[in-house]
Write a protein that holds these residues in place. Structure first.
Motif, mmCIF file in Angstrom:
data_model
loop_
_atom_site.group_PDB
_atom_site.id
_atom_site.type_symbol
_atom_site.label_atom_id
_atom_site.label_comp_id
_atom_site.label_asym_id
_atom_site.label_seq_id
_atom_site.Cartn_x
_atom_site.Cartn_y
_atom_site.Cartn_z
ATOM 1 N N GLN A 71 0.815 -1.211 0.000
ATOM 2 C CA GLN A 71 0.000 0.000 0.000
ATOM 3 C C GLN A 71 0.856 1.271 0.000
ATOM 4 O OE1 GLN A 71 -2.642 0.142 3.389
ATOM 5 N NE2 GLN A 71 -4.413 0.272 2.043
ATOM 6 N N LEU A 72 1.979 1.256 0.736
ATOM 7 C CA LEU A 72 2.783 2.471 0.910
ATOM 8 C C LEU A 72 3.965 2.580 -0.052
ATOM 9 C CD1 LEU A 72 2.888 2.683 4.814
ATOM 10 C CD2 LEU A 72 1.341 3.850 3.247
ATOM 11 N N LEU A 73 4.356 1.478 -0.679
ATOM 12 C CA LEU A 73 5.500 1.489 -1.582
ATOM 13 C C LEU A 73 5.148 2.236 -2.858
ATOM 14 C CD1 LEU A 73 8.382 0.321 -1.753
ATOM 15 C CD2 LEU A 73 7.407 -1.643 -2.940
ATOM 16 N N ARG A 74 5.991 3.192 -3.221
ATOM 17 C CA ARG A 74 5.709 4.000 -4.418
ATOM 18 C C ARG A 74 6.343 3.367 -5.654
ATOM 19 N NH1 ARG A 74 6.647 10.090 -2.014
ATOM 20 N NH2 ARG A 74 5.043 9.945 -0.416
ATOM 21 N N THR A 75 6.074 2.092 -5.844
ATOM 22 C CA THR A 75 6.625 1.347 -6.965
ATOM 23 C C THR A 75 5.549 0.398 -7.467
ATOM 24 O OG1 THR A 75 8.768 1.394 -5.852
ATOM 25 C CG2 THR A 75 8.547 -0.150 -7.667
ATOM 26 N N THR A 76 5.450 0.249 -8.770
ATOM 27 C CA THR A 76 4.473 -0.674 -9.330
ATOM 28 C C THR A 76 4.993 -2.096 -9.215
ATOM 29 O OG1 THR A 76 5.437 -0.551 -11.538
ATOM 30 C CG2 THR A 76 3.727 1.073 -11.001
ATOM 31 N N ALA A 77 4.097 -3.053 -9.236
ATOM 32 C CA ALA A 77 4.476 -4.459 -9.125
ATOM 33 C C ALA A 77 5.455 -4.856 -10.227
ATOM 34 C CB ALA A 77 3.237 -5.343 -9.160
ATOM 35 N N ALA A 78 5.325 -4.256 -11.405
ATOM 36 C CA ALA A 78 6.229 -4.580 -12.513
ATOM 37 C C ALA A 78 7.669 -4.148 -12.219
ATOM 38 C CB ALA A 78 5.742 -3.916 -13.796
ATOM 39 N N ALA A 79 7.840 -3.178 -11.324
ATOM 40 C CA ALA A 79 9.177 -2.651 -11.022
ATOM 41 C C ALA A 79 9.757 -3.188 -9.713
ATOM 42 C CB ALA A 79 9.127 -1.123 -10.979
ATOM 43 N N TYR A 80 9.052 -4.089 -9.019
ATOM 44 C CA TYR A 80 9.585 -4.646 -7.782
ATOM 45 C C TYR A 80 10.935 -5.299 -8.054
ATOM 46 C CZ TYR A 80 4.898 -4.316 -5.625
ATOM 47 O OH TYR A 80 3.714 -3.865 -5.124
ATOM 48 N N SER A 81 11.897 -5.062 -7.163
ATOM 49 C CA SER A 81 13.244 -5.614 -7.354
ATOM 50 C C SER A 81 14.021 -5.494 -6.061
ATOM 51 C CB SER A 81 13.977 -4.845 -8.453
ATOM 52 O OG SER A 81 14.226 -3.516 -8.031
ATOM 53 N N VAL A 82 15.234 -6.062 -6.050
ATOM 54 C CA VAL A 82 16.086 -5.962 -4.868
ATOM 55 C C VAL A 82 16.494 -4.512 -4.634
ATOM 56 C CG1 VAL A 82 18.317 -6.387 -5.995
ATOM 57 C CG2 VAL A 82 17.977 -7.087 -3.629
ATOM 58 N N PRO A 87 7.120 -6.343 -1.916
ATOM 59 C CA PRO A 87 6.227 -6.915 -0.911
ATOM 60 C C PRO A 87 5.739 -8.317 -1.261
ATOM 61 C CG PRO A 87 5.188 -5.060 -2.006
ATOM 62 C CD PRO A 87 6.583 -5.126 -2.509
ATOM 63 N N LEU A 88 5.995 -8.777 -2.500
ATOM 64 C CA LEU A 88 5.604 -10.123 -2.894
ATOM 65 C C LEU A 88 6.676 -11.156 -2.546
ATOM 66 C CD1 LEU A 88 4.115 -9.342 -6.433
ATOM 67 C CD2 LEU A 88 2.948 -9.372 -4.221
ATOM 68 N N SER A 89 7.834 -10.696 -2.086
ATOM 69 C CA SER A 89 8.933 -11.593 -1.745
ATOM 70 C C SER A 89 8.648 -12.330 -0.442
ATOM 71 C CB SER A 89 10.228 -10.789 -1.604
ATOM 72 O OG SER A 89 11.283 -11.603 -1.146
ATOM 73 N N SER A 165 15.558 1.225 4.037
ATOM 74 C CA SER A 165 14.117 1.006 3.941
ATOM 75 C C SER A 165 13.655 1.223 2.513
ATOM 76 C CB SER A 165 13.382 1.972 4.874
ATOM 77 O OG SER A 165 11.992 1.921 4.637
ATOM 78 N N CYS A 166 12.725 0.388 2.059
ATOM 79 C CA CYS A 166 12.212 0.539 0.695
ATOM 80 C C CYS A 166 11.193 1.672 0.608
ATOM 81 C CB CYS A 166 11.601 -0.769 0.205
ATOM 82 S SG CYS A 166 10.125 -1.279 1.101
ATOM 83 N N LEU A 167 10.725 2.169 1.739
ATOM 84 C CA LEU A 167 9.717 3.229 1.716
ATOM 85 C C LEU A 167 10.367 4.601 1.632
ATOM 86 C CD1 LEU A 167 7.131 1.917 4.318
ATOM 87 C CD2 LEU A 167 7.084 1.704 1.825
ATOM 88 N N HIS A 168 9.844 5.423 0.781
ATOM 89 C CA HIS A 168 10.351 6.767 0.538
ATOM 90 C C HIS A 168 10.366 7.586 1.824
ATOM 91 C CE1 HIS A 168 11.103 10.431 -1.697
ATOM 92 N NE2 HIS A 168 10.041 10.994 -1.156
ATOM 93 N N ASN A 169 11.500 8.247 2.102
ATOM 94 C CA ASN A 169 11.658 9.119 3.268
ATOM 95 C C ASN A 169 11.376 8.428 4.601
ATOM 96 O OD1 ASN A 169 12.597 11.516 2.154
ATOM 97 N ND2 ASN A 169 10.561 12.126 1.514
ATOM 98 N N LEU A 170 11.729 7.150 4.691
ATOM 99 C CA LEU A 170 11.583 6.428 5.943
ATOM 100 C C LEU A 170 12.848 5.613 6.154
ATOM 101 C CD1 LEU A 170 9.384 5.836 8.179
ATOM 102 C CD2 LEU A 170 9.032 3.680 6.992
ATOM 103 N N SER A 171 13.568 5.903 7.233
ATOM 104 C CA SER A 171 14.782 5.140 7.508
ATOM 105 C C SER A 171 14.415 3.920 8.346
ATOM 106 C CB SER A 171 15.810 6.004 8.244
ATOM 107 O OG SER A 171 15.428 6.176 9.587
ATOM 108 N N PHE A 172 15.332 2.951 8.403
ATOM 109 C CA PHE A 172 15.101 1.783 9.249
ATOM 110 C C PHE A 172 14.820 2.198 10.685
ATOM 111 C CE2 PHE A 172 17.750 -1.170 6.360
ATOM 112 C CZ PHE A 172 16.612 -1.714 5.792
#
Length: 190
Positions: A71-82, A87-89, A165-172
């Protein structure tokens, strides 16, 4: 807004890397502008929805909720990567192990048996590239809650890899319970 966002991101990177408060005056007697309140990119409810957690031998183990990250990741499923997060991993960072203000290593978790069980791997932060090379499935799918990043070593021009962190502007450090601090973190990785 874009300029302000860029300035805040640069400020965060500098603050985390050098462990300094960039709002402090550099020279005595030089006036500084009043601190600007950081934008709230995520509500507390959104942050709390990211994971569940439990304590295990002095470490807080975090279990990310893929639906919240999706919901919060600013990336489309087609662009999911390391490099962007996925979130599908079935792989995730269960704990970021800190020693002082430095990241010593990661507990990498893996959901197995349709998410019924968890496998944990200990990986020193400077060995994350080696871990990915030895586990191509992680390299191909990525992590639910993290992304691979790199910078150049000033002395040798070699790349240094690390996770963030994969989320924009959020550190671990801003993800509830994701960091665990130890005075001698090396003992945890032996």
């Amino acid at each position: 807004m874009v300029q302000k966002s860029i300035q805040e991101t640069i400020s965060e990177v500098i603050s985390e890397k050098f462990n300094i408060d960039i709002n402090q005056p550099v020279l005595a007697g030089v006036p500084t502008p009043p601190p600007v309140e950081k934008n709230a990119y995520y509500t507390q409810a959104e942050l709390d929805s990211l994971n569940t957690f439990e304590d295990f031998e002095g470490v807080t183990i975090v279990f990310p909720k893929a639906t919240a990250y999706k919901q919060l990741l600013r990336t489309t499923a087609a662009a999911y990567s390391v490099e962007k997060g996925n979130p599908l991993s079935e792989f995730f960072i269960a704990s970021v192990v800190m020693q002082g203000s430095a990241t010593f290593g990661y507990l990498v978790g893996q959901y197995v048996n349709q998410g019924e069980d968890i496998k944990l791997y200990t990986v020193k932060s400077n060995e994350i590239a080696k871990f990915l090379a030895e586990n191509p499935v992680v390299q191909q799918t990525g992590f639910i809650n993290a992304r691979l990043s790199s910078r150049t070593n000033r002395g040798s021009d070699d790349p240094i890899y690390f996770l963030k962190s994969c989320l924009h502007n959020l550190s671990f450090k801003d993800v509830p319970n994701l960091t665990s601090s130890f005075e001698q973190a090396g003992k945890f990785f032996t």
